[in-house]
Design an enzyme around this catalytic site. Structure first.
Site, PDB file in Angstrom:
ATOM      1  N   THR A 162      23.998 -21.531   6.140  1.00 29.55           N
ATOM      2  CA  THR A 162      25.218 -21.809   6.911  1.00 29.55           C
ATOM      3  C   THR A 162      25.167 -21.181   8.305  1.00 29.55           C
ATOM      4  O   THR A 162      25.483 -21.830   9.296  1.00 29.55           O
ATOM      5  CB  THR A 162      26.450 -21.263   6.157  1.00 29.55           C
ATOM      6  OG1 THR A 162      26.438 -21.793   4.831  1.00 29.55           O
ATOM      7  CG2 THR A 162      27.737 -21.647   6.848  1.00 29.55           C
ATOM      8  N   ARG A 182      19.576 -26.186  11.061  1.00 30.52           N
ATOM      9  CA  ARG A 182      20.462 -25.160  11.630  1.00 30.52           C
ATOM     10  C   ARG A 182      19.698 -24.118  12.422  1.00 30.52           C
ATOM     11  O   ARG A 182      20.189 -23.644  13.461  1.00 30.52           O
ATOM     12  CB  ARG A 182      21.306 -24.534  10.514  1.00 30.52           C
ATOM     13  CG  ARG A 182      22.443 -25.475  10.083  1.00 30.52           C
ATOM     14  CD  ARG A 182      23.021 -25.088   8.760  1.00 30.52           C
ATOM     15  NE  ARG A 182      24.282 -25.784   8.479  1.00 30.52           N
ATOM     16  CZ  ARG A 182      24.874 -25.767   7.301  1.00 30.52           C
ATOM     17  NH1 ARG A 182      24.339 -25.090   6.282  1.00 30.52           N
ATOM     18  NH2 ARG A 182      26.000 -26.423   7.110  1.00 30.52           N
ATOM     19  N   ARG A 197      20.271 -29.604   1.509  1.00 31.87           N
ATOM     20  CA  ARG A 197      20.636 -28.216   1.843  1.00 31.87           C
ATOM     21  C   ARG A 197      19.408 -27.431   2.299  1.00 31.87           C
ATOM     22  O   ARG A 197      19.522 -26.547   3.157  1.00 31.87           O
ATOM     23  CB  ARG A 197      21.368 -27.557   0.678  1.00 31.87           C
ATOM     24  CG  ARG A 197      22.749 -28.198   0.438  1.00 31.87           C
ATOM     25  CD  ARG A 197      23.586 -27.495  -0.604  1.00 31.87           C
ATOM     26  NE  ARG A 197      24.187 -26.259  -0.130  1.00 31.87           N
ATOM     27  CZ  ARG A 197      25.302 -26.191   0.594  1.00 31.87           C
ATOM     28  NH1 ARG A 197      25.942 -27.284   0.952  1.00 31.87           N
ATOM     29  NH2 ARG A 197      25.788 -25.028   0.956  1.00 31.87           N
ATOM     30  N   LYS A 216      27.678 -32.766  13.200  1.00 25.66           N
ATOM     31  CA  LYS A 216      28.915 -32.189  13.754  1.00 25.66           C
ATOM     32  C   LYS A 216      28.987 -32.343  15.281  1.00 25.66           C
ATOM     33  O   LYS A 216      27.990 -32.668  15.930  1.00 25.66           O
ATOM     34  CB  LYS A 216      28.991 -30.711  13.346  1.00 25.66           C
ATOM     35  CG  LYS A 216      29.118 -30.499  11.819  1.00 25.66           C
ATOM     36  CD  LYS A 216      29.351 -29.025  11.479  1.00 25.66           C
ATOM     37  CE  LYS A 216      29.490 -28.808   9.980  1.00 25.66           C
ATOM     38  NZ  LYS A 216      29.788 -27.385   9.659  1.00 25.66           N
ATOM     39  N   GLU A 276      33.411 -36.568  -1.365  1.00 30.80           N
ATOM     40  CA  GLU A 276      33.257 -36.632   0.096  1.00 30.80           C
ATOM     41  C   GLU A 276      32.791 -38.023   0.534  1.00 30.80           C
ATOM     42  O   GLU A 276      33.251 -38.536   1.558  1.00 30.80           O
ATOM     43  CB  GLU A 276      32.294 -35.538   0.568  1.00 30.80           C
ATOM     44  CG  GLU A 276      32.892 -34.148   0.388  1.00 30.80           C
ATOM     45  CD  GLU A 276      31.933 -33.008   0.696  1.00 30.80           C
ATOM     46  OE1 GLU A 276      32.360 -31.843   0.584  1.00 30.80           O
ATOM     47  OE2 GLU A 276      30.760 -33.264   1.057  1.00 30.80           O
ATOM     48  N   ASN A 310      27.348 -25.267  13.566  1.00 29.99           N
ATOM     49  CA  ASN A 310      26.040 -25.207  12.908  1.00 29.99           C
ATOM     50  C   ASN A 310      25.452 -26.600  12.658  1.00 29.99           C
ATOM     51  O   ASN A 310      24.639 -26.788  11.760  1.00 29.99           O
ATOM     52  CB  ASN A 310      26.117 -24.369  11.622  1.00 29.99           C
ATOM     53  CG  ASN A 310      27.098 -24.931  10.610  1.00 29.99           C
ATOM     54  OD1 ASN A 310      27.722 -25.962  10.839  1.00 29.99           O
ATOM     55  ND2 ASN A 310      27.223 -24.269   9.476  1.00 29.99           N
ATOM     56  N   HIS A 355      26.857 -30.704   8.206  1.00 33.13           N
ATOM     57  CA  HIS A 355      27.475 -30.409   6.913  1.00 33.13           C
ATOM     58  C   HIS A 355      26.715 -31.156   5.833  1.00 33.13           C
ATOM     59  O   HIS A 355      26.270 -32.276   6.060  1.00 33.13           O
ATOM     60  CB  HIS A 355      28.934 -30.883   6.873  1.00 33.13           C
ATOM     61  CG  HIS A 355      29.464 -31.028   5.468  1.00 33.13           C
ATOM     62  ND1 HIS A 355      29.932 -29.957   4.764  1.00 33.13           N
ATOM     63  CD2 HIS A 355      29.513 -32.099   4.626  1.00 33.13           C
ATOM     64  CE1 HIS A 355      30.282 -30.371   3.536  1.00 33.13           C
ATOM     65  NE2 HIS A 355      30.027 -31.667   3.440  1.00 33.13           N
ATOM     66  N   TYR A 358      38.278 -30.063   4.676  1.00 32.20           N
ATOM     67  CA  TYR A 358      37.990 -28.637   4.533  1.00 32.20           C
ATOM     68  C   TYR A 358      39.105 -27.900   3.792  1.00 32.20           C
ATOM     69  O   TYR A 358      39.241 -26.690   3.930  1.00 32.20           O
ATOM     70  CB  TYR A 358      37.735 -28.010   5.910  1.00 32.20           C
ATOM     71  CG  TYR A 358      36.341 -28.293   6.451  1.00 32.20           C
ATOM     72  CD1 TYR A 358      35.208 -27.808   5.785  1.00 32.20           C
ATOM     73  CD2 TYR A 358      36.144 -29.026   7.602  1.00 32.20           C
ATOM     74  CE1 TYR A 358      33.928 -28.053   6.265  1.00 32.20           C
ATOM     75  CE2 TYR A 358      34.867 -29.288   8.096  1.00 32.20           C
ATOM     76  CZ  TYR A 358      33.770 -28.792   7.418  1.00 32.20           C
ATOM     77  OH  TYR A 358      32.506 -29.036   7.889  1.00 32.20           O
ATOM     78  N   PHE A 365      38.911 -18.584   9.332  1.00 34.57           N
ATOM     79  CA  PHE A 365      38.275 -19.498  10.293  1.00 34.57           C
ATOM     80  C   PHE A 365      38.777 -20.936  10.187  1.00 34.57           C
ATOM     81  O   PHE A 365      38.333 -21.806  10.927  1.00 34.57           O
ATOM     82  CB  PHE A 365      36.747 -19.462  10.139  1.00 34.57           C
ATOM     83  CG  PHE A 365      36.219 -19.860   8.783  1.00 34.57           C
ATOM     84  CD1 PHE A 365      36.140 -21.200   8.416  1.00 34.57           C
ATOM     85  CD2 PHE A 365      35.779 -18.898   7.877  1.00 34.57           C
ATOM     86  CE1 PHE A 365      35.643 -21.577   7.185  1.00 34.57           C
ATOM     87  CE2 PHE A 365      35.281 -19.268   6.633  1.00 34.57           C
ATOM     88  CZ  PHE A 365      35.212 -20.615   6.289  1.00 34.57           C
TER      89      PHE A 365
HETATM   90  P1  ATP Z   1      28.980 -27.114   4.978  1.00 37.65           P
HETATM   91  O1  ATP Z   1      30.080 -27.119   3.919  1.00 37.65           O
HETATM   92  O2  ATP Z   1      29.474 -27.436   6.377  1.00 37.65           O
HETATM   93  O3  ATP Z   1      27.761 -27.873   4.600  1.00 37.65           O
HETATM   94  P2  ATP Z   1      28.235 -24.590   3.971  1.00 37.65           P
HETATM   95  O4  ATP Z   1      28.475 -25.153   2.613  1.00 37.65           O
HETATM   96  O5  ATP Z   1      26.907 -23.990   4.262  1.00 37.65           O
HETATM   97  O6  ATP Z   1      28.456 -25.633   5.104  1.00 37.65           O
HETATM   98  P3  ATP Z   1      30.858 -23.402   3.771  1.00 37.65           P
HETATM   99  O7  ATP Z   1      30.989 -22.027   3.257  1.00 37.65           O
HETATM  100  O8  ATP Z   1      31.227 -24.562   2.910  1.00 37.65           O
HETATM  101  O9  ATP Z   1      29.359 -23.551   4.340  1.00 37.65           O
HETATM  102  O10 ATP Z   1      31.685 -23.475   5.128  1.00 37.65           O
HETATM  103  C1  ATP Z   1      32.019 -24.733   5.685  1.00 37.65           C
HETATM  104  C2  ATP Z   1      31.876 -24.654   7.182  1.00 37.65           C
HETATM  105  O11 ATP Z   1      32.815 -23.736   7.685  1.00 37.65           O
HETATM  106  C3  ATP Z   1      30.523 -24.136   7.686  1.00 37.65           C
HETATM  107  O12 ATP Z   1      29.533 -25.139   7.801  1.00 37.65           O
HETATM  108  C4  ATP Z   1      30.891 -23.589   9.049  1.00 37.65           C
HETATM  109  O13 ATP Z   1      30.947 -24.640  10.015  1.00 37.65           O
HETATM  110  C5  ATP Z   1      32.288 -23.049   8.812  1.00 37.65           C
HETATM  111  N1  ATP Z   1      32.261 -21.619   8.511  1.00 37.65           N
HETATM  112  C6  ATP Z   1      31.860 -21.048   7.351  1.00 37.65           C
HETATM  113  N2  ATP Z   1      31.943 -19.702   7.416  1.00 37.65           N
HETATM  114  C7  ATP Z   1      32.422 -19.423   8.658  1.00 37.65           C
HETATM  115  C8  ATP Z   1      32.739 -18.225   9.358  1.00 37.65           C
HETATM  116  N3  ATP Z   1      32.596 -17.034   8.793  1.00 37.65           N
HETATM  117  N4  ATP Z   1      33.203 -18.346  10.618  1.00 37.65           N
HETATM  118  C9  ATP Z   1      33.368 -19.551  11.208  1.00 37.65           C
HETATM  119  N5  ATP Z   1      33.093 -20.713  10.612  1.00 37.65           N
HETATM  120  C10 ATP Z   1      32.622 -20.659   9.349  1.00 37.65           C
HETATM  121 MG    MG Z   2      30.241 -26.188   2.030  1.00 38.93          MG
END
Ligand code: ATP
Ligand code: MG
Length: 137
Positions: free
Chosen positions: A91, A102, A85, A9, A126, A112, A115, A49, A57
């Site tokens: 996350t 992370r 993962r 990212k 994806e 973070n 992804h 997304y 968010f």
């Molecule tokens: P990713 O999909 O990026 O691998 P993840 O699966 O761990 O991460 P998701 O729940 O899919 O997390 O959220 C996607 C992305 O959205 C996160 O990686 C983070 O950058 C952002 N995100 C998630 N939760 C929050 C939050 N509460 N506030 C701000 N940003 C968030």
């Molecule tokens: Mg995710």
């Protein structure tokens, strides 16, 4: 052998961490079988997304993901989705295990650093969103 989709990212490319993060993937048993550095468009970020469209968010996340270059990549290995993962960690960097990407480099739950796909169906979607089959080898 499984494939997963990964993004380094903007917070990480800004700090010149692409090589260090790639070393963590490779040391963790994953092979980088496709990779390119791009600037995501707003449309790409919104589509990518899309599942988070209703979340508070969402707009900040799209803004962040288009704020600088990202490295999109395909990682291959045994149980690549789960393995990736594990290497990434939770996350929220504050909850991520020591030694994960992370925990080591993440700045916040939004910034973070990486992804990774969460399931075989999303991984396939994806990968196809960013890569032609001929770019993966
Ligand atoms: P990713 O999909 O990026 O691998 P993840 O699966 O761990 O991460 P998701 O729940 O899919 O997390 O959220 C996607 C992305 O959205 C996160 O990686 C983070 O950058 C952002 N995100 C998630 N939760 C929050 C939050 N509460 N506030 C701000 N940003 C968030
Ligand atoms: Mg995710």
């Amino acid at each position: 052998i499984e494939r997963t989709f990964s993004i380094i990212k903007p917070d990480a490319t800004r700090r010149n961490l692409t090589g260090k993060i790639n070393a963590m993937f490779e040391d963790g048993g994953l092979r980088i079988v496709a990779q390119k550095r791009i600037r995501m468009t707003r449309e790409q970020a919104e589509t990518f997304y899309g599942v988070h469209k209703e979340r508070a968010f969402f707009n900040d996340l799209v803004e962040f993901m288009t704020s600088g270059p990202v490295v999109v990549q395909v990682l291959e290995g045994e149980n690549a989705i789960l393995r990736n993962r594990e290497i990434m960690g939770a996350t929220n960097p504050a909850n991520a295990d020591e030694g994960t990407v992370r925990a080591t480099y993440g700045e916040s739950v939004e910034a973070n650093s990486v992804h990774g796909s969460d399931a075989p169906e999303t991984a396939a979607e994806e990968i196809a969103f960013f890569f032609a089959g001929s770019e993966i080898t």
